[in-house]
Design a protein around this motif. Sequence first.
Motif: not given
Ligand SMILES: [Zn+2]
Length: 375
Positions: A52-54, A61-64, A67
Amino acid sequence: MKFSDIPAHDSVKQQLVEMVDNNRIPHALLLEGKSGIGKMMLARAFAQYIHCTGRHDGDSCGVCPSCIQHMSFNHIDTHYSYPVIKLKNRSGAAISDDWAEQWRQFLDDSPYMDMNSWVELLGNANAQPQIFVDESGSLIRKLNFTSHAAQFKIVLMWLPERMNEPCANKLLKLLEEPHDDTLFILVSNEPAKILPTIYSRLRRIEVKRLSDETVGKYLTDHYGTDRDAAEGIAHLAEGSILEAVRRLSTSDESRQFLEMFMSLMRLAYQKKVGVLRKWSNDAADFGREKCCRLLEYCERLTGENYIYNLNDRRLVALDNEESRFSANFARFINERNVERLRSLFIEARRDIAGNANAKIVLFDVAVSIILCLKQ
Ligand SMILES: [Zn+2]
């Protein structure tokens, strides 16, 4: 999958998060513990967290983009490895990629990793899926590519105990000379069956059974089970959500097994040899793995009925329907026949697992029970 999507296991999650946050990710990690408690989900969440990058607050993060790729099982530097069977018409051994589509469906439908569902998706009830030697070659090829975007290439292996020996030996070489950018995450229900030379090279984390409360809440939240029933089932499930869900459905396998056990005992008591032959054939038609589960069930129920007969009902782990049956039946199981009966089931299970003809083995068991019940 995020850590927050997984019930309980707070201390395991914390250990995994700290590995990443402190930059101390091992080359080979094993999550070990009984089936149906969420080990594979923890492994998936760990891989997603690494890529994950966030990351924030101890979770991905679930949105990058990473993810998103993880959640659709399409992350380019993440490779799944799992027991399979040979495709029809395929020459040579089988590899996980042959079954990639079914695997994605399985992860989606059965995050607690029900082997029965997997065998069904493989389309052969007799199958005993394995990780074949070609799999290690396939993994080596994938890992030899430089990683595309991520710092780590990750292999998520479900059930390393199902690796055959040539595969295990090849994998051992990979583990002995790890690449800096490679991480193996192994998820095992039966770590004692992993080759010791491999096992000793793994950083191990024991994943504990879930509490009755967690299992009960899962049933209430996901199946709308009322609290009393959920508590009762959770108590029998011994900390496994898979086991609880299995017990929940009235049409489930254990109902069928109870019927089979009742008729086996009734027919043996009445010495109806001809009908017992039909019983054996019906049971053999379940296929090998289900047949083994039936015999395991029969062994357990025999033991429980003996305890019931001793009048120590506090110790008995029977559900309502099983208890109703045992109220009449338990008196037939006594100290003279209980061990013989149990070993009949255990030996038959071993023979059938070892590829013996199930019809013959089961009929032998049925006829031997006639003698046991007379004692
Ligand atoms: Zn992420």
